[in-house]
Write an enzyme that holds these catalytic residues in place. Structure first.
Site, PDB file in Angstrom:
ATOM      1  N   ASP A 132       0.834  -1.204   0.000  1.00 39.46           N
ATOM      2  CA  ASP A 132       0.000   0.000   0.000  1.00 39.46           C
ATOM      3  C   ASP A 132       0.865   1.250   0.000  1.00 39.46           C
ATOM      4  OD1 ASP A 132      -2.355   1.693   0.296  1.00 39.46           O
ATOM      5  OD2 ASP A 132      -3.345  -0.124   1.014  1.00 39.46           O
ATOM      6  N   HIS A 180      -2.711   2.996  -4.845  1.00 40.48           N
ATOM      7  CA  HIS A 180      -2.184   2.536  -3.542  1.00 40.48           C
ATOM      8  C   HIS A 180      -0.770   1.966  -3.729  1.00 40.48           C
ATOM      9  CE1 HIS A 180      -5.603   3.044  -0.787  1.00 40.48           C
ATOM     10  NE2 HIS A 180      -6.379   2.763  -1.812  1.00 40.48           N
ATOM     11  N   GLU A 230      -9.779   2.838  -5.354  1.00 39.54           N
ATOM     12  CA  GLU A 230      -9.323   4.180  -4.994  1.00 39.54           C
ATOM     13  C   GLU A 230      -8.081   4.589  -5.784  1.00 39.54           C
ATOM     14  OE1 GLU A 230     -10.850   4.307  -0.386  1.00 39.54           O
ATOM     15  OE2 GLU A 230      -8.939   3.334  -0.743  1.00 39.54           O
ATOM     16  N   TRP A 236     -17.223  -3.757  -1.903  1.00 41.83           N
ATOM     17  CA  TRP A 236     -16.954  -3.137  -0.584  1.00 41.83           C
ATOM     18  C   TRP A 236     -17.714  -1.839  -0.381  1.00 41.83           C
ATOM     19  CZ3 TRP A 236     -14.174   1.496   0.512  1.00 41.83           C
ATOM     20  CH2 TRP A 236     -13.597   2.133  -0.601  1.00 41.83           C
ATOM     21  N   TYR A 258     -16.861  -4.197   7.773  1.00 46.00           N
ATOM     22  CA  TYR A 258     -15.618  -3.481   8.056  1.00 46.00           C
ATOM     23  C   TYR A 258     -15.383  -3.497   9.564  1.00 46.00           C
ATOM     24  CZ  TYR A 258     -13.914  -2.100   3.511  1.00 46.00           C
ATOM     25  OH  TYR A 258     -13.341  -2.122   2.259  1.00 46.00           O
ATOM     26  N   PHE A 259     -14.500  -4.393   9.954  1.00 43.92           N
ATOM     27  CA  PHE A 259     -14.247  -4.580  11.384  1.00 43.92           C
ATOM     28  C   PHE A 259     -13.228  -3.570  11.918  1.00 43.92           C
ATOM     29  CE2 PHE A 259     -15.576  -9.389  11.655  1.00 43.92           C
ATOM     30  CZ  PHE A 259     -16.868  -9.033  11.271  1.00 43.92           C
ATOM     31  N   ASP A 260     -12.826  -2.609  11.062  1.00 40.09           N
ATOM     32  CA  ASP A 260     -12.076  -1.466  11.605  1.00 40.09           C
ATOM     33  C   ASP A 260     -13.043  -0.387  12.089  1.00 40.09           C
ATOM     34  OD1 ASP A 260     -12.804  -1.070   8.906  1.00 40.09           O
ATOM     35  OD2 ASP A 260     -11.160   0.333   8.540  1.00 40.09           O
ATOM     36  N   TRP A 315      -8.728  -3.073   8.309  1.00 40.05           N
ATOM     37  CA  TRP A 315      -7.723  -2.082   7.903  1.00 40.05           C
ATOM     38  C   TRP A 315      -7.094  -1.534   9.179  1.00 40.05           C
ATOM     39  CZ3 TRP A 315      -6.941  -2.298   2.858  1.00 40.05           C
ATOM     40  CH2 TRP A 315      -7.980  -2.767   2.047  1.00 40.05           C
ATOM     41  N   THR A 316      -5.791  -1.252   9.129  1.00 33.95           N
ATOM     42  CA  THR A 316      -5.118  -1.048  10.410  1.00 33.95           C
ATOM     43  C   THR A 316      -4.503   0.348  10.596  1.00 33.95           C
ATOM     44  OG1 THR A 316      -3.109  -2.056   9.496  1.00 33.95           O
ATOM     45  CG2 THR A 316      -4.624  -3.515  10.682  1.00 33.95           C
ATOM     46  N   GLU A 317      -5.096   1.354   9.939  1.00 36.53           N
ATOM     47  CA  GLU A 317      -4.573   2.705  10.164  1.00 36.53           C
ATOM     48  C   GLU A 317      -4.503   3.024  11.659  1.00 36.53           C
ATOM     49  OE1 GLU A 317      -6.851   1.928   7.910  1.00 36.53           O
ATOM     50  OE2 GLU A 317      -6.666   3.157   6.106  1.00 36.53           O
TER      51      GLU A 317
HETATM   52  C1  ACM Z   1     -11.115  -0.359   0.484  1.00 41.23           C
HETATM   53  O1  ACM Z   1     -11.616  -0.345   1.620  1.00 41.23           O
HETATM   54  N1  ACM Z   1     -10.468   0.693   0.014  1.00 41.23           N
HETATM   55  C2  ACM Z   1     -11.246  -1.515  -0.378  1.00 41.23           C
END
Ligand code: ACM
Ligand code: ZN
Length: 568
Positions: A215, A285, A349, A421, A446-448, A497-499
């Protein structure tokens, strides 16, 4: 959750088993998650009792079946505190009591993940046509044993026998694709954590690990032809602090997996019937890669691996003839490491601002004769042209490409699979175009996203609100699809996602127990799903999380979602 504890001085089951084992009996149940497809009590049979005479037998006598017997032995030891011995081969003597737990691979459809379990006073039979089916039968037995956890008297001290009710279970998953994703780019997790994540998937009867490896914020897989992808592309100079986009902690952040380490994960997962799908993002990305190879961007750089949580405008230049070769060279190595049928190529994106201005990209648009129409811009079609080449390349090498739902824009390439998504619409559109799809909509998967409405006591998250009840209520097959279009669904996945997730302990907190709800969406036929039954059984699952030291969120108990919201 307290397990019902029954102690029988002398029961029929006890008489059938060895008299030398006088330890108390604790009753287990099949109140487990995911709920098996069918559980029929066998009225005229007594319970099976696991005692000192119990042995795990398996056939055929292969190393894989032996490994499965050892899995069961270890799972049982984790819960009971003692080891059940293993013996190769199954020798049933007529009228002999307690022949043990028998794992038997049958001849039949080896692709099937179904299993059959027969529990009666003499034996527990787990039969299946595939070792995957045997594995899921073992998971069911493991979870039944775990219903004895957390009773005050006998917890894990080896001091009890376990009685399992006489039942006939027939079970098979609803969907072939049952996945969890993990982003290791925004934050990196060491090999042991990735293995623990795979253990979490196995407990939830999932069969796919989607590993997001590259990414803008870091490239995390060794590629031998392009060493700078990791020496440069895996290192960011600093990271924004909390939600403050103007900040930077100036602490270098890095990490990547060597190819051998990735292979170790593939092997570890395969032993547990989990396929690892690597994701190599393209053409957006990609700033981790551009930092290392700036000539592949439209402006030529220089670029930094970015240290803030967002999407870079700098993407691969479509007018640079080296770019497709760069990507296929990387995929050559990825296909070497990952034998998975599917390779994820991202595609989400991808800003078009550089392409709109770049003379090379615009020359490519003209060369290809791409024109804006009512549906798509010329630049969306340019991305589609790129994706088509990657799709064709993977197909020619025996793999299939999965992309985020943006790959529908500009026209989907021939064999690509859509991961929907931004809602469920991408999946619907894919089905209408006769493409396979996987449902991962933000609003359910979305488990974030936050689990509680009250964010004050929660660790900082990206936003949203996806409590466990919401996950449980997800219907991945929208009514608008025809019977024929429904056949294109492969399954369901959740993403992490781990931001804002720095540690693996925090990953677990975001995953658990929402994974339990997700696994019923993935495994159970709709008629087997019922939130009140699931909620009642959840305590047995969280007892297992506690046993393994996995952190989990108590939202389901402390802040349940209100009924009106569930209906939405
Ligand atoms: C995504 O959450 N950008 C696939
Ligand atoms: Zn360009």
């Amino acid at each position: 959750m307290k397990t019902t504890l029954s102690i029988f001085a002398a029961t029929a089951a006890l008489l059938l088993s060895s008299c030398s084992d006088n330890r108390p009996i604790v009753e287990a149940s099949f109140d487990i998650i995911p709920c098996p497809q069918s559980i029929e009590p066998i009225a005229d049979r007594a319970n099976y009792v696991i005692d000192r005479n119990t042995v795990i037998h398996y056939t055929p006598e292969t190393s894989e079946m032996e490994r499965h017997a050892r899995f069961l032995q270890q799972y049982a030891a984790d819960i009971l505190g003692y080891q059940i011995p293993i013996k190769a081969g199954i020798a049933i003597k007529p009228n002999s009591a307690n022949n043990g737990i028998l794992l038997k691979l049958e001849k039949g459809d080896a692709e099937s993940e179904a299993y059959d379990m027969l529990v009666s006073s003499d034996q527990i039979w787990i039969t299946a046509n595939s070792t995957a089916g045997i594995f899921y039968g073992i998971q069911t037995l493991r979870k039944a044993l775990a219903t004895t956890l957390n009773n005050e008297q006998f917890t894990n001290n080896g001091g009890f026998r376990v009685s399992l009710p006489a039942v006939h279970i027939t079970d098979a998953p609803r969907f072939a694709y049952r996945g969890m994703h993990l982003d290791v780019c925004r934050h990196f997790f060491p090999l042991d954590s990735v293995k623990a994540y795979i253990d979490m998937l196995a407990l939830h009867d999932m069969n796919t690990f989607h590993w997001h490896l590259t990414d803008d914020q870091g490239w995390r897989i060794e590629i031998k032809q392009y060493p700078e992808l990791t020496t440069i592309g895996s290192v960011r100079k600093g990271t924004m602090i909390a939600r403050d986009f103007s900040s930077n902690d100036s602490i270098p952040y890095s990490g990547y997996y060597t190819q051998d380490e990735a292979r170790e994960i593939v092997r570890y997962a395969a032993e547990r019937h989990i396929e690892v799908i690597p994701e190599i993002e393209m053409p957006g990305h990609m700033q981790g890669a551009l930092a290392a190879y700036p000539q592949l961007g439209c402006t030529g750089g220089p670029y930094d691996v970015i240290g803030w949580w967002g999407i870079s405008d700098d993407v691969l230049c479509m007018g640079n003839p080296e770019v497709v070769k760069f990507c296929t060279n990387i995929l050559d190595e990825i296909m070497e490491i990952f034998p998975s049928k599917y390779i994820h190529i991202g595609g989400d994106e991808c800003p078009k601002v550089r392409w709109e201005k770049c003379p090379k990209c615009q020359a490519k648009v003209r060369e290809l004769g791409l024109k804006k129409d009512k549906q798509f811009t010329a630049e969306q079609k340019l991305q589609s042209w790129f994706t088509r080449q990657i799709d064709d390349y993977l197909t020619a090498h025996g793999h299939l490409a999965i992309g985020w739902d943006e790959i529908l824009e500009g026209g989907i390439s021939d064999n690509a699979i859509v991961m929907s998504w931004r809602g469920i619409e991408g999946g619907i559109e894919a089905a209408r175009q006769h493409h396979h799809f996987i449902m991962v909509p933000t609003s359910y998967c979305y488990f974030d996203y936050y689990q509680r409405r009250d964010r004050s006591a929660e660790p900082l998250a990206i936003g949203g609100y996806v409590p466990i009840e919401k996950v449980y209520g997800f219907n991945p097959l929208p009514e608008v699809l025809t019977e024929e279009e429904r056949q294109y669904i492969m399954g369901v996945q959740a993403n992490i996602w781990t931001e804002y997730i720095h540690t693996f302990n925090h990953v677990q907190y975001m995953a658990l127990p929402r994974m339990a709800a997700l696994c019923e969406v993935q495994w159970c036929q709709p008629e087997r799903k019922e939130y009140s039954r699931f909620f009642g059984d959840l305590g047995h699952m969280t007892d297992l999380y506690d046993l393994y030291g996995w952190r989990w969120c108590r939202q389901a108990y402390e802040e349940p979602m209100v009924i009106e919201e569930q209906a939405q």
